[in-house]
Scaffold this motif. Structure first.
Motif, PDB file in Angstrom:
ATOM      1  N   GLY A  89      46.361  46.305  38.920  1.00 17.68           N
ATOM      2  CA  GLY A  89      45.249  47.093  38.377  1.00 17.68           C
ATOM      3  C   GLY A  89      45.610  48.566  38.314  1.00 17.68           C
ATOM      4  N   SER A  98      43.977  52.123  35.834  1.00 17.69           N
ATOM      5  CA  SER A  98      42.700  52.848  35.938  1.00 17.69           C
ATOM      6  C   SER A  98      42.425  53.227  37.384  1.00 17.69           C
ATOM      7  CB  SER A  98      41.574  51.946  35.411  1.00 17.69           C
ATOM      8  OG  SER A  98      40.300  52.516  35.664  1.00 17.69           O
ATOM      9  N   GLY A 106      44.103  52.415  41.288  1.00 19.11           N
ATOM     10  CA  GLY A 106      45.426  51.837  41.041  1.00 19.11           C
ATOM     11  C   GLY A 106      46.322  52.815  40.296  1.00 19.11           C
ATOM     12  N   CYS A 124      50.675  46.489  37.179  1.00 18.94           N
ATOM     13  CA  CYS A 124      50.208  45.549  36.161  1.00 18.94           C
ATOM     14  C   CYS A 124      48.747  45.808  35.867  1.00 18.94           C
ATOM     15  CB  CYS A 124      50.424  44.098  36.594  1.00 18.94           C
ATOM     16  SG  CYS A 124      49.215  43.517  37.788  1.00 18.94           S
ATOM     17  N   ASP A 125      48.350  45.431  34.678  1.00 19.92           N
ATOM     18  CA  ASP A 125      46.939  45.548  34.290  1.00 19.92           C
ATOM     19  C   ASP A 125      46.717  44.653  33.071  1.00 19.92           C
ATOM     20  OD1 ASP A 125      44.809  48.032  35.245  1.00 19.92           O
ATOM     21  OD2 ASP A 125      44.236  46.767  33.554  1.00 19.92           O
ATOM     22  N   VAL A 145      46.145  38.996  37.340  1.00 16.00           N
ATOM     23  CA  VAL A 145      46.455  38.579  38.714  1.00 16.00           C
ATOM     24  C   VAL A 145      45.813  37.241  39.086  1.00 16.00           C
ATOM     25  CG1 VAL A 145      46.838  40.925  39.580  1.00 16.00           C
ATOM     26  CG2 VAL A 145      44.547  39.907  39.752  1.00 16.00           C
ATOM     27  N   ALA A 146      44.825  36.804  38.303  1.00 16.10           N
ATOM     28  CA  ALA A 146      44.140  35.539  38.613  1.00 16.10           C
ATOM     29  C   ALA A 146      44.873  34.325  38.034  1.00 16.10           C
ATOM     30  CB  ALA A 146      42.710  35.585  38.084  1.00 16.10           C
ATOM     31  N   GLY A 182      40.593  44.735  40.924  1.00 17.29           N
ATOM     32  CA  GLY A 182      39.335  44.150  41.378  1.00 17.29           C
ATOM     33  C   GLY A 182      38.239  44.356  40.355  1.00 17.29           C
ATOM     34  N   VAL A 235      39.595  37.059  40.669  1.00 19.78           N
ATOM     35  CA  VAL A 235      40.359  38.315  40.569  1.00 19.78           C
ATOM     36  C   VAL A 235      40.547  38.956  41.949  1.00 19.78           C
ATOM     37  CG1 VAL A 235      40.426  40.631  39.546  1.00 19.78           C
ATOM     38  CG2 VAL A 235      39.500  38.715  38.225  1.00 19.78           C
ATOM     39  N   SER A 250      40.336  46.266  50.088  1.00 18.64           N
ATOM     40  CA  SER A 250      39.066  45.583  50.317  1.00 18.64           C
ATOM     41  C   SER A 250      37.941  46.534  49.912  1.00 18.64           C
ATOM     42  CB  SER A 250      38.986  45.162  51.796  1.00 18.64           C
ATOM     43  OG  SER A 250      37.750  44.585  52.095  1.00 18.64           O
ATOM     44  N   LYS A 289      35.944  40.330  49.394  1.00 21.55           N
ATOM     45  CA  LYS A 289      36.504  41.477  50.131  1.00 21.55           C
ATOM     46  C   LYS A 289      36.586  41.209  51.631  1.00 21.55           C
ATOM     47  CE  LYS A 289      37.217  44.198  46.566  1.00 21.55           C
ATOM     48  NZ  LYS A 289      38.592  44.529  46.147  1.00 21.55           N
ATOM     49  N   PRO A 295      37.429  50.957  51.325  1.00 16.86           N
ATOM     50  CA  PRO A 295      36.803  52.219  50.916  1.00 16.86           C
ATOM     51  C   PRO A 295      35.292  52.068  50.749  1.00 16.86           C
ATOM     52  CG  PRO A 295      38.557  51.540  49.373  1.00 16.86           C
ATOM     53  CD  PRO A 295      38.208  50.357  50.228  1.00 16.86           C
ATOM     54  N   PRO A 353      36.322  55.495  37.451  1.00 17.71           N
ATOM     55  CA  PRO A 353      35.475  55.285  36.264  1.00 17.71           C
ATOM     56  C   PRO A 353      34.188  54.488  36.548  1.00 17.71           C
ATOM     57  CG  PRO A 353      37.757  55.033  35.668  1.00 17.71           C
ATOM     58  CD  PRO A 353      37.735  55.255  37.140  1.00 17.71           C
ATOM     59  N   LEU A 367      32.130  54.750  39.090  1.00 24.29           N
ATOM     60  CA  LEU A 367      31.102  55.699  39.526  1.00 24.29           C
ATOM     61  C   LEU A 367      30.771  56.699  38.417  1.00 24.29           C
ATOM     62  CD1 LEU A 367      30.919  54.744  42.415  1.00 24.29           C
ATOM     63  CD2 LEU A 367      31.442  57.036  43.197  1.00 24.29           C
TER      64      LEU A 367
END
Ligand code: NAD
Length: 254
Positions: free
Chosen positions: A12, A15, A18, A35-36, A63-64, A91, A122, A151, A168, A194, A200, A202
Protein backbone atom coordinates in the motif's frame (compact mmCIF):
# COMPACT_ATOMS: atom_id res chain seq x y z
CA UNK A 1 19.04 -4.01 11.56
CA UNK A 2 20.33 -0.85 9.90
CA UNK A 3 18.01 0.71 7.33
CA UNK A 4 20.93 1.89 5.21
CA UNK A 5 22.03 -0.86 2.83
CA UNK A 6 19.03 -3.12 3.54
CA UNK A 7 16.06 -3.96 1.31
CA UNK A 8 12.39 -3.52 2.22
CA UNK A 9 8.90 -4.05 0.81
CA UNK A 10 6.07 -1.69 1.84
CA UNK A 11 2.51 -2.71 0.90
CA UNK A 12 0.00 0.00 0.00
CA UNK A 13 2.94 2.29 -0.71
CA UNK A 14 1.24 4.64 -3.16
CA UNK A 15 -0.75 6.68 -0.60
CA UNK A 16 -0.79 7.99 2.96
CA UNK A 17 1.44 6.22 5.47
CA UNK A 18 2.74 3.62 3.00
CA UNK A 19 3.98 6.37 0.71
CA UNK A 20 5.62 8.09 3.69
CA UNK A 21 7.30 4.86 4.89
CA UNK A 22 8.56 4.08 1.36
CA UNK A 23 10.12 7.51 0.87
CA UNK A 24 11.50 7.75 4.43
CA UNK A 25 13.18 4.33 4.20
CA UNK A 26 14.78 5.35 0.89
CA UNK A 27 15.87 8.70 2.38
CA UNK A 28 17.73 6.73 5.04
CA UNK A 29 19.52 4.67 2.37
CA UNK A 30 17.29 1.58 2.27
CA UNK A 31 16.31 0.09 -1.11
CA UNK A 32 12.51 -0.03 -1.16
CA UNK A 33 9.98 -1.89 -3.24
CA UNK A 34 6.35 -0.98 -2.70
CA UNK A 35 3.12 -2.43 -4.03
CA UNK A 36 -0.29 -0.93 -4.58
CA UNK A 37 -3.36 -1.27 -6.81
CA UNK A 38 -3.31 2.18 -8.36
CA UNK A 39 -0.84 2.33 -11.29
CA UNK A 40 -0.93 6.11 -11.70
CA UNK A 41 -0.15 6.66 -8.01
CA UNK A 42 2.61 3.99 -8.17
CA UNK A 43 4.31 5.93 -10.98
CA UNK A 44 4.05 9.20 -8.98
CA UNK A 45 5.78 7.68 -5.92
CA UNK A 46 8.50 6.19 -8.14
CA UNK A 47 9.13 9.67 -9.58
CA UNK A 48 9.20 11.22 -6.08
CA UNK A 49 11.67 8.57 -4.94
CA UNK A 50 13.98 8.76 -7.94
CA UNK A 51 16.49 11.22 -6.41
CA UNK A 52 16.68 9.58 -2.97
CA UNK A 53 19.78 7.67 -1.74
CA UNK A 54 17.98 4.29 -1.79
CA UNK A 55 16.16 2.73 -4.78
CA UNK A 56 12.35 3.09 -4.98
CA UNK A 57 10.61 0.52 -7.20
CA UNK A 58 6.82 0.12 -7.51
CA UNK A 59 4.80 -3.02 -8.29
CA UNK A 60 1.10 -3.43 -9.01
CA UNK A 61 -0.15 -6.24 -6.75
CA UNK A 62 -3.20 -7.04 -4.65
CA UNK A 63 -2.10 -8.26 -1.21
CA UNK A 64 -5.32 -10.29 -0.86
CA UNK A 65 -4.46 -12.50 -3.86
CA UNK A 66 -2.28 -15.52 -3.09
CA UNK A 67 -0.97 -15.81 -6.66
CA UNK A 68 -0.13 -12.10 -6.83
CA UNK A 69 1.69 -12.14 -3.48
CA UNK A 70 3.74 -15.23 -4.40
CA UNK A 71 4.79 -13.49 -7.66
CA UNK A 72 5.37 -10.17 -5.87
CA UNK A 73 7.84 -11.53 -3.31
CA UNK A 74 9.73 -13.34 -6.08
CA UNK A 75 9.82 -10.25 -8.31
CA UNK A 76 10.82 -7.91 -5.47
CA UNK A 77 13.66 -10.22 -4.43
CA UNK A 78 14.90 -10.25 -8.04
CA UNK A 79 14.56 -6.48 -8.50
CA UNK A 80 16.33 -5.59 -5.23
CA UNK A 81 18.70 -8.56 -5.06
CA UNK A 82 17.13 -9.94 -1.85
CA UNK A 83 14.73 -8.73 0.84
CA UNK A 84 15.41 -7.96 4.53
CA UNK A 85 12.06 -6.63 5.75
CA UNK A 86 8.40 -6.09 4.96
CA UNK A 87 5.97 -3.44 6.19
CA UNK A 88 2.38 -4.74 6.02
CA UNK A 89 0.67 -1.40 5.63
CA UNK A 90 -2.03 -1.84 2.92
CA UNK A 91 -5.44 -1.58 4.53
CA UNK A 92 -9.06 -0.62 3.88
CA UNK A 93 -12.14 -0.07 6.02
CA UNK A 94 -15.84 -0.63 5.28
CA UNK A 95 -17.58 0.56 8.44
CA UNK A 96 -21.08 -0.35 9.61
CA UNK A 97 -22.89 -1.66 12.67
CA UNK A 98 -23.27 -5.40 13.06
CA UNK A 99 -27.07 -4.98 13.17
CA UNK A 100 -29.12 -1.79 13.28
CA UNK A 101 -32.86 -1.26 13.74
CA UNK A 102 -34.22 1.82 11.94
CA UNK A 103 -35.66 4.13 14.64
CA UNK A 104 -38.85 4.87 12.70
CA UNK A 105 -39.61 1.77 10.65
CA UNK A 106 -37.93 -0.85 12.85
CA UNK A 107 -36.34 -2.28 9.71
CA UNK A 108 -33.23 -4.33 10.57
CA UNK A 109 -30.05 -3.56 8.63
CA UNK A 110 -27.09 -5.95 8.86
CA UNK A 111 -23.41 -5.65 8.01
CA UNK A 112 -23.11 -7.61 4.77
CA UNK A 113 -20.82 -10.61 4.51
CA UNK A 114 -19.21 -8.83 1.54
CA UNK A 115 -18.20 -5.84 3.71
CA UNK A 116 -16.88 -8.18 6.40
CA UNK A 117 -14.90 -10.30 3.94
CA UNK A 118 -13.41 -7.40 1.93
CA UNK A 119 -11.75 -5.99 5.05
CA UNK A 120 -10.60 -9.37 6.39
CA UNK A 121 -9.13 -10.19 2.94
CA UNK A 122 -7.01 -7.04 2.67
CA UNK A 123 -6.21 -6.24 6.33
CA UNK A 124 -5.59 -9.76 7.69
CA UNK A 125 -5.17 -12.25 4.81
CA UNK A 126 -2.89 -9.74 3.04
CA UNK A 127 -0.33 -9.54 5.89
CA UNK A 128 -0.61 -13.33 6.37
CA UNK A 129 0.30 -13.99 2.71
CA UNK A 130 3.07 -11.37 2.55
CA UNK A 131 4.63 -12.52 5.85
CA UNK A 132 4.39 -16.21 4.90
CA UNK A 133 6.10 -15.72 1.52
CA UNK A 134 8.69 -13.33 2.96
CA UNK A 135 9.56 -15.69 5.85
CA UNK A 136 9.70 -18.77 3.60
CA UNK A 137 12.23 -17.11 1.28
CA UNK A 138 14.28 -15.70 4.18
CA UNK A 139 14.47 -19.12 5.87
CA UNK A 140 15.36 -20.83 2.58
CA UNK A 141 18.22 -18.35 2.14
CA UNK A 142 19.23 -18.58 5.84
CA UNK A 143 18.77 -14.81 5.99
CA UNK A 144 17.50 -12.78 8.99
CA UNK A 145 14.56 -10.41 8.57
CA UNK A 146 11.94 -8.17 10.13
CA UNK A 147 8.15 -7.97 9.68
CA UNK A 148 6.34 -4.73 10.63
CA UNK A 149 2.52 -4.91 10.81
CA UNK A 150 0.38 -1.77 10.75
CA UNK A 151 -2.55 -2.41 13.07
CA UNK A 152 -4.81 0.32 14.50
CA UNK A 153 -6.22 1.69 17.75
CA UNK A 154 -9.41 -0.06 16.56
CA UNK A 155 -7.75 -3.33 17.62
CA UNK A 156 -9.33 -2.69 21.03
CA UNK A 157 -12.84 -3.00 19.53
CA UNK A 158 -14.27 0.16 17.98
CA UNK A 159 -18.03 0.49 17.47
CA UNK A 160 -19.02 0.27 13.82
CA UNK A 161 -15.90 -1.65 12.86
CA UNK A 162 -16.61 -5.39 13.47
CA UNK A 163 -14.59 -6.27 10.37
CA UNK A 164 -11.72 -3.77 10.78
CA UNK A 165 -11.33 -4.29 14.56
CA UNK A 166 -11.23 -8.08 14.11
CA UNK A 167 -8.59 -7.81 11.38
CA UNK A 168 -6.42 -5.32 13.30
CA UNK A 169 -6.65 -7.30 16.58
CA UNK A 170 -5.87 -10.52 14.69
CA UNK A 171 -2.82 -8.85 13.19
CA UNK A 172 -1.47 -8.02 16.67
CA UNK A 173 -2.05 -11.64 17.79
CA UNK A 174 -0.20 -12.88 14.70
CA UNK A 175 2.64 -10.42 15.36
CA UNK A 176 3.13 -12.05 18.76
CA UNK A 177 2.94 -15.64 17.56
CA UNK A 178 5.03 -15.03 14.43
CA UNK A 179 7.61 -13.42 16.74
CA UNK A 180 7.71 -16.70 18.69
CA UNK A 181 7.58 -19.00 15.66
CA UNK A 182 10.19 -17.15 13.61
CA UNK A 183 12.74 -16.10 16.26
CA UNK A 184 14.73 -19.32 15.73
CA UNK A 185 15.31 -18.25 12.09
CA UNK A 186 16.46 -14.75 13.03
CA UNK A 187 13.21 -13.11 11.93
CA UNK A 188 11.70 -10.45 14.25
CA UNK A 189 8.23 -8.94 14.18
CA UNK A 190 6.53 -5.81 15.50
CA UNK A 191 3.15 -4.14 15.19
CA UNK A 192 2.16 -0.49 15.37
CA UNK A 193 -1.35 0.60 16.38
CA UNK A 194 -1.82 4.23 15.29
CA UNK A 195 -4.70 6.43 16.36
CA UNK A 196 -5.86 9.10 13.89
CA UNK A 197 -3.17 9.86 11.30
CA UNK A 198 -3.23 12.73 8.84
CA UNK A 199 -3.60 10.77 5.55
CA UNK A 200 -6.06 11.11 2.62
CA UNK A 201 -8.71 9.24 4.70
CA UNK A 202 -8.80 12.06 7.26
CA UNK A 203 -8.26 14.82 4.71
CA UNK A 204 -11.51 13.78 2.99
CA UNK A 205 -13.61 14.24 6.14
CA UNK A 206 -15.96 17.13 6.93
CA UNK A 207 -13.97 19.57 9.13
CA UNK A 208 -16.65 19.65 11.87
CA UNK A 209 -16.78 15.82 12.04
CA UNK A 210 -12.99 15.66 12.15
CA UNK A 211 -12.82 18.28 14.92
CA UNK A 212 -15.31 16.29 17.01
CA UNK A 213 -13.31 13.09 16.51
CA UNK A 214 -10.05 14.75 17.51
CA UNK A 215 -11.59 15.96 20.79
CA UNK A 216 -11.32 12.33 21.97
CA UNK A 217 -7.53 12.49 21.61
CA UNK A 218 -5.70 13.83 24.71
CA UNK A 219 -3.13 15.50 22.42
CA UNK A 220 -6.08 17.06 20.47
CA UNK A 221 -4.69 16.35 17.01
CA UNK A 222 -3.99 13.63 14.47
CA UNK A 223 -0.48 12.19 14.06
CA UNK A 224 1.76 13.21 11.21
CA UNK A 225 2.81 10.09 9.20
CA UNK A 226 6.44 10.92 10.12
CA UNK A 227 5.51 10.27 13.78
CA UNK A 228 4.28 6.78 12.88
CA UNK A 229 7.42 6.22 10.80
CA UNK A 230 9.47 6.69 14.01
CA UNK A 231 7.89 3.45 15.29
CA UNK A 232 8.60 1.65 11.99
CA UNK A 233 12.23 2.78 12.25
CA UNK A 234 12.44 1.64 15.89
CA UNK A 235 11.10 -1.85 15.12
CA UNK A 236 13.54 -2.28 12.21
CA UNK A 237 16.55 -0.93 14.10
CA UNK A 238 16.09 -2.45 17.58
CA UNK A 239 17.35 -6.02 17.40
CA UNK A 240 15.96 -6.80 20.88
CA UNK A 241 12.36 -6.00 19.86
CA UNK A 242 9.98 -8.71 18.69
CA UNK A 243 6.37 -9.86 19.04
CA UNK A 244 4.97 -6.65 20.55
CA UNK A 245 2.68 -3.83 19.48
CA UNK A 246 3.49 -0.13 19.90
CA UNK A 247 0.43 2.11 20.39
CA UNK A 248 1.04 5.53 18.80
CA UNK A 249 -2.33 7.18 19.40
CA UNK A 250 -1.85 10.51 21.20
CA UNK A 251 -3.12 8.86 24.39
CA UNK A 252 -6.57 8.09 22.97
CA UNK A 253 -8.57 5.24 24.50
CA UNK A 254 -11.17 3.39 22.41
P1 NAD B 1 -4.53 5.09 2.48
O1 NAD B 1 -5.90 4.70 1.99
O2 NAD B 1 -4.04 6.48 2.30
O3 NAD B 1 -3.46 4.10 1.80
C1 NAD B 1 -3.66 2.73 1.74
C2 NAD B 1 -3.06 2.23 0.44
O4 NAD B 1 -3.25 0.82 0.37
C3 NAD B 1 -3.74 2.83 -0.81
O5 NAD B 1 -2.76 3.32 -1.71
C4 NAD B 1 -4.48 1.64 -1.41
O6 NAD B 1 -4.56 1.68 -2.84
C5 NAD B 1 -3.62 0.48 -0.94
N1 NAD B 1 -4.36 -0.77 -0.95
C6 NAD B 1 -5.65 -0.98 -0.57
N2 NAD B 1 -5.99 -2.26 -0.78
C7 NAD B 1 -4.90 -2.87 -1.30
C8 NAD B 1 -4.65 -4.19 -1.74
N3 NAD B 1 -5.61 -5.13 -1.69
N4 NAD B 1 -3.42 -4.50 -2.23
C9 NAD B 1 -2.46 -3.55 -2.30
N5 NAD B 1 -2.65 -2.27 -1.92
C10 NAD B 1 -3.86 -1.94 -1.43
O7 NAD B 1 -4.50 4.61 4.02
P2 NAD B 1 -3.61 5.10 5.27
O8 NAD B 1 -4.43 6.02 6.07
O9 NAD B 1 -2.26 5.52 4.82
O10 NAD B 1 -3.53 3.72 6.08
C11 NAD B 1 -2.42 2.85 5.98
C12 NAD B 1 -2.58 1.77 7.03
O11 NAD B 1 -2.67 2.33 8.33
C13 NAD B 1 -3.84 0.91 6.86
O12 NAD B 1 -3.56 -0.43 7.20
C14 NAD B 1 -4.80 1.52 7.88
O13 NAD B 1 -5.76 0.59 8.32
C15 NAD B 1 -3.84 1.88 8.99
N6 NAD B 1 -4.30 2.95 9.90
C16 NAD B 1 -4.63 4.17 9.40
C17 NAD B 1 -5.02 5.18 10.30
C18 NAD B 1 -5.36 6.59 9.85
O14 NAD B 1 -5.87 7.38 10.66
N7 NAD B 1 -5.07 6.97 8.61
C19 NAD B 1 -5.07 4.90 11.67
C20 NAD B 1 -4.74 3.62 12.13
C21 NAD B 1 -4.33 2.65 11.21
Amino acid sequence: MDIQGHKFLVTGGASGMGRNFTLNLAKLGGDVAFCDLNEEAIAEVETEGAALPGKVVGFKANVASEDEVVALIKNVREALGGLDGVVNNAGIFRDGLLVKADRETGEIKKMSLKKWQQVIDVDLTGPFLISREFAAAAIENKHPGVIVNISSISRYGNMGQSNYSAAKAGLVADTKLWGNELARYGIRTGAIAPGFVDTPILQGMRPDVLEKMLRAVPLRRAANPDEIFLAVKFIIECDFFTGRCIDVDGGQVV
